[in-house]
Design a protein around this motif. Structure first.
Motif, PDB file in Angstrom:
ATOM      1  N   ASP A  89       0.814  -1.207   0.000  1.00 14.06           N
ATOM      2  CA  ASP A  89       0.000   0.000   0.000  1.00 14.06           C
ATOM      3  C   ASP A  89       0.849   1.258   0.000  1.00 14.06           C
ATOM      4  O   ASP A  89       0.492   2.261  -0.629  1.00 14.06           O
ATOM      5  N   ALA A  90       1.969   1.214   0.709  1.00 11.42           N
ATOM      6  CA  ALA A  90       2.816   2.408   0.801  1.00 11.42           C
ATOM      7  C   ALA A  90       3.371   2.796  -0.560  1.00 11.42           C
ATOM      8  O   ALA A  90       3.431   3.985  -0.908  1.00 11.42           O
ATOM      9  N   VAL A  91       3.749   1.800  -1.351  1.00 11.55           N
ATOM     10  CA  VAL A  91       4.275   2.087  -2.681  1.00 11.55           C
ATOM     11  C   VAL A  91       3.175   2.657  -3.572  1.00 11.55           C
ATOM     12  O   VAL A  91       3.377   3.628  -4.311  1.00 11.55           O
ATOM     13  N   GLN A  92       1.983   2.065  -3.483  1.00  9.61           N
ATOM     14  CA  GLN A  92       0.873   2.564  -4.285  1.00  9.61           C
ATOM     15  C   GLN A  92       0.477   3.977  -3.881  1.00  9.61           C
ATOM     16  O   GLN A  92       0.145   4.810  -4.728  1.00  9.61           O
ATOM     17  N   LEU A  93       0.512   4.260  -2.597  1.00 11.09           N
ATOM     18  CA  LEU A  93       0.212   5.604  -2.122  1.00 11.09           C
ATOM     19  C   LEU A  93       1.226   6.608  -2.667  1.00 11.09           C
ATOM     20  O   LEU A  93       0.859   7.700  -3.110  1.00 11.09           O
ATOM     21  N   GLU A  94       2.490   6.241  -2.654  1.00  9.74           N
ATOM     22  CA  GLU A  94       3.515   7.147  -3.170  1.00  9.74           C
ATOM     23  C   GLU A  94       3.353   7.379  -4.668  1.00  9.74           C
ATOM     24  O   GLU A  94       3.544   8.491  -5.171  1.00  9.74           O
ATOM     25  N   PHE A  95       2.979   6.338  -5.371  1.00 11.61           N
ATOM     26  CA  PHE A  95       2.746   6.478  -6.809  1.00 11.61           C
ATOM     27  C   PHE A  95       1.590   7.434  -7.074  1.00 11.61           C
ATOM     28  O   PHE A  95       1.647   8.277  -7.974  1.00 11.61           O
ATOM     29  N   ALA A  96       0.522   7.325  -6.283  1.00 11.33           N
ATOM     30  CA  ALA A  96      -0.610   8.239  -6.435  1.00 11.33           C
ATOM     31  C   ALA A  96      -0.182   9.677  -6.153  1.00 11.33           C
ATOM     32  O   ALA A  96      -0.640  10.617  -6.821  1.00 11.33           O
ATOM     33  N   GLN A 118      -5.769   4.794 -11.371  1.00 12.58           N
ATOM     34  CA  GLN A 118      -6.494   4.725 -12.641  1.00 12.58           C
ATOM     35  C   GLN A 118      -7.342   5.976 -12.871  1.00 12.58           C
ATOM     36  O   GLN A 118      -7.417   6.502 -13.983  1.00 12.58           O
ATOM     37  N   LEU A 119      -7.969   6.461 -11.804  1.00 11.71           N
ATOM     38  CA  LEU A 119      -8.774   7.673 -11.927  1.00 11.71           C
ATOM     39  C   LEU A 119      -7.901   8.875 -12.281  1.00 11.71           C
ATOM     40  O   LEU A 119      -8.268   9.700 -13.127  1.00 11.71           O
ATOM     41  N   LEU A 120      -6.733   8.970 -11.654  1.00 10.92           N
ATOM     42  CA  LEU A 120      -5.827  10.080 -11.951  1.00 10.92           C
ATOM     43  C   LEU A 120      -5.295   9.989 -13.371  1.00 10.92           C
ATOM     44  O   LEU A 120      -5.154  11.004 -14.071  1.00 10.92           O
ATOM     45  N   ASN A 121      -5.005   8.772 -13.810  1.00  9.05           N
ATOM     46  CA  ASN A 121      -4.513   8.584 -15.175  1.00  9.05           C
ATOM     47  C   ASN A 121      -5.572   9.011 -16.194  1.00  9.05           C
ATOM     48  O   ASN A 121      -5.279   9.689 -17.185  1.00  9.05           O
ATOM     49  N   LEU A 122      -6.817   8.626 -15.938  1.00 12.39           N
ATOM     50  CA  LEU A 122      -7.896   8.999 -16.844  1.00 12.39           C
ATOM     51  C   LEU A 122      -8.114  10.510 -16.847  1.00 12.39           C
ATOM     52  O   LEU A 122      -8.425  11.100 -17.882  1.00 12.39           O
ATOM     53  N   THR A 123      -7.929  11.142 -15.688  1.00 15.40           N
ATOM     54  CA  THR A 123      -8.068  12.597 -15.625  1.00 15.40           C
ATOM     55  C   THR A 123      -7.026  13.265 -16.514  1.00 15.40           C
ATOM     56  O   THR A 123      -7.334  14.212 -17.255  1.00 15.40           O
ATOM     57  N   LEU A 175      -6.024  14.934   1.249  1.00 12.58           N
ATOM     58  CA  LEU A 175      -7.043  13.912   1.481  1.00 12.58           C
ATOM     59  C   LEU A 175      -6.559  12.498   1.167  1.00 12.58           C
ATOM     60  O   LEU A 175      -7.114  11.516   1.692  1.00 12.58           O
ATOM     61  N   LEU A 176      -5.572  12.377   0.305  1.00 15.27           N
ATOM     62  CA  LEU A 176      -5.185  11.074  -0.237  1.00 15.27           C
ATOM     63  C   LEU A 176      -4.996   9.990   0.825  1.00 15.27           C
ATOM     64  O   LEU A 176      -5.566   8.893   0.691  1.00 15.27           O
ATOM     65  N   PRO A 177      -4.242  10.219   1.902  1.00 12.89           N
ATOM     66  CA  PRO A 177      -4.020   9.123   2.863  1.00 12.89           C
ATOM     67  C   PRO A 177      -5.273   8.682   3.603  1.00 12.89           C
ATOM     68  O   PRO A 177      -5.298   7.589   4.191  1.00 12.89           O
ATOM     69  N   SER A 178      -6.326   9.497   3.583  1.00  6.90           N
ATOM     70  CA  SER A 178      -7.534   9.193   4.369  1.00  6.90           C
ATOM     71  C   SER A 178      -8.645   8.553   3.548  1.00  6.90           C
ATOM     72  O   SER A 178      -9.772   8.417   4.037  1.00  6.90           O
ATOM     73  N   LEU A 179      -8.378   8.140   2.306  1.00  9.47           N
ATOM     74  CA  LEU A 179      -9.441   7.674   1.416  1.00  9.47           C
ATOM     75  C   LEU A 179      -9.970   6.293   1.771  1.00  9.47           C
ATOM     76  O   LEU A 179     -11.146   5.994   1.525  1.00  9.47           O
ATOM     77  N   GLU A 180      -9.121   5.431   2.302  1.00  6.73           N
ATOM     78  CA  GLU A 180      -9.538   4.057   2.579  1.00  6.73           C
ATOM     79  C   GLU A 180     -10.727   4.041   3.537  1.00  6.73           C
ATOM     80  O   GLU A 180     -10.665   4.576   4.655  1.00  6.73           O
ATOM     81  N   ILE A 232      -7.185   0.758  -2.231  1.00  7.99           N
ATOM     82  CA  ILE A 232      -7.861   1.830  -2.949  1.00  7.99           C
ATOM     83  C   ILE A 232      -6.905   2.642  -3.804  1.00  7.99           C
ATOM     84  O   ILE A 232      -7.301   3.246  -4.803  1.00  7.99           O
ATOM     85  N   PHE A 233      -5.608   2.642  -3.468  1.00 10.73           N
ATOM     86  CA  PHE A 233      -4.690   3.542  -4.165  1.00 10.73           C
ATOM     87  C   PHE A 233      -4.422   3.101  -5.594  1.00 10.73           C
ATOM     88  O   PHE A 233      -4.116   3.928  -6.454  1.00 10.73           O
ATOM     89  N   GLY A 234      -4.550   1.790  -5.873  1.00  5.15           N
ATOM     90  CA  GLY A 234      -4.457   1.353  -7.262  1.00  5.15           C
ATOM     91  C   GLY A 234      -5.603   1.895  -8.094  1.00  5.15           C
ATOM     92  O   GLY A 234      -5.425   2.310  -9.241  1.00  5.15           O
TER      93      GLY A 234
END
Length: 451
Positions: A112-119, A244-249, A145-150, A238-240
């Motif tokens: 999760d930590a790696v995915q969070l950093e990627f986001a 995808q949402l950020l990529n689509l944006t 907000l990112l770290p609190s999404l889960e 959730i960070f994966g």
């Protein structure tokens, strides 16, 4: 003047607002077009969303190299030998769309930590695309907000609204057939929930007698273009899905930008050139979002007074497969329909597509999932949201569909018709495979058919 593959070549650079940043080069281009015994044909060619200047120049060079070779083919040599070409290479500030999770993405399902950093990295990239201080503030708030999404639907809703706002541009008219308005009006928690199930791309089409139903990859591979097209939009946290949402944006931001450059920048140049040199044939060529750029250019030329060009070639174009249609099967007119109705293109229009185009396929599969009600949507030709570079033009009366031909095989191109050429099965093996001789043979044949 610079030459590229023995063609006179001028680079035209545009900023994100469609402003020409090297006007002296445009002056040089017009002077070359006006010289005695000068060019008979002008080619405007535009790259896609992931190209920096070096990559774009490489695309142009290879495309022109194989086009030059095809000009000598017997069936077109008589028409093309007397022609003298002048090429404008369009350079616009595009940004990469991540095609696979092997090119800087995350491959661990448990970290999760790696995915969070990627986001976080993706959010930083989005911040660089901000056009106003308010958009910068919104991305900063999304980072907070990112770290609190889960497990926090309220935070997810706010986060999605903040990041999707970056795709808004004052004065820009969005294409309803691309689904952004529906996505933007859907709660972020719902969007992220839709991405929880795998988004799996088909790898081949079944026989047409089976209704165009798709054969499905098992989703186990994360390869790049030309490899297995299985795509899982979530890796276990959730960070994966956020990635995808950020990529689509980012994809939607680039779609808007490409349209702006085409309609305000390139169209201005073409209109001016046609006014000053009415006897010069003009050919528009665009790859990926460069195809959308050229469609936007042609749409702008449809406004009074209408200005005509001689051919339009869309190479794995990244816009809706209903973009040129009178009706998207739901009563909505295609965003670029004016191009057809105003007969902007006097000669043939060519649109290549391939089921092996994982990039257009991926973007529209995710957009379709998020914008529609069908959580199994894959953006195919039966889907409300699909790409012309993956499926060809859909529900378009003024079109034909057939295979992309091998070099030397004759085409029967008609004027003012969109000829959808299917490169599936090895002739177009990826989104970027548009420089090969089979593709430029189609372009050479289209150019040769213009009087």
């Amino acid at each position: 003047m610079e030459t590229l593959q023995e063609f006179d070549f001028v680079a035209l650079n545009f900023d994100r607002d469609g402003t020409l940043t090297n006007p002296a080069s445009w002056t040089e281009f017009k002077a070359a077009a006006a010289r005695p015994g000068g060019p008979t044909d002008a080619i405007f060619i535009a790259h896609g969303f992931r190209n920096d200047e070096t990559e774009a120049r490489g695309l142009y060079s290879e495309f022109l190299r194989t086009f030059r070779r095809n000009m000598a083919q017997a069936s077109v040599a008589g028409a093309l030998a007397p022609r003298r070409f002048l090429v404008a290479g369009i350079f616009w500030p595009s940004k990469a769309f991540r095609e696979s999770f092997g090119d800087g993405g995350v491959q661990s399902a448990d970290n999760d930590a790696v995915q969070l950093e990627f986001a976080r990295e993706q959010l930083a990239e989005l911040r660089d695309l901000a056009r106003t201080p308010e958009q910068e503030r919104q991305i900063a708030e999304a980072m907070r907000l990112l770290p609190s999404l889960e497990g926090n639907e309220g935070a997810q809703d706010e986060f999605a609204a903040l990041v999707l706002s970056i795709a808004e541009q004052e004065g820009a008219v969005l294409d309803p057939s691309d689904g952004f308005d529906r996505i933007q009006n859907t709660p972020g928690s719902t969007l992220l929930a839709k991405l929880q199930a795998p988004v799996i791309l088909p790898t081949r089409r079944r026989d047409p007698d089976e209704g165009g139903v798709l054969a499905i990859d098992d989703g186990s591979s994360f390869g790049g273009e030309g490899e297995g097209q299985g795509l899982r939009a979530v890796f276990g946290s959730i960070f994966g899905r956020v990635g995808q949402l950020l990529n689509l944006t980012s994809w939607y931001v680039m779609k808007t930008r490409s349209g702006t450059v085409g309609e305000t920048g390139v169209a201005t140049c073409v209109r001016q050139l046609r006014g000053e040199r009415p006897g010069l044939r003009v050919h528009l060529v665009g790859h990926s979002l460069g195809g959308r750029l050229m469609a936007a250019c042609a749409k702008a030329l449809a406004q009074p007074p209408v200005v005509h060009v001689h051919s339009l070639t869309l190479l794995q174009a990244a816009f809706s497969h209903f973009g040129l249609s009178a009706d998207n099967r739901e009563g909505t007119r295609g965003f670029f329909r004016d191009v057809i109705e105003q007969e902007v293109v006097e000669g043939p229009m060519v649109a290549t597509f391939s089921f092996e185009d994982a990039v257009v396929g991926k973007a529209y599969a995710i957009a379709s999932r998020l914008a529609g009600d069908n959580v199994q949507a894959v953006g195919d030709r039966h889907d409300p949201f699909g790409g012309i570079g993956r499926n060809g033009a859909q529900n378009l009366t003024e079109s034909t569909e057939g295979p992309l031909q091998a070099v030397g095989s004759a085409y029967a191109f008609s004027p003012r018709v969109v000829h959808c050429l299917d490169g599936s099965g090895g002739l177009i093996t990826s989104h970027g495979d548009v420089e090969n001789e089979n593709v430029t043979w189609a372009f050479a044949s289209a150019v040769a058919s213009t009087p």
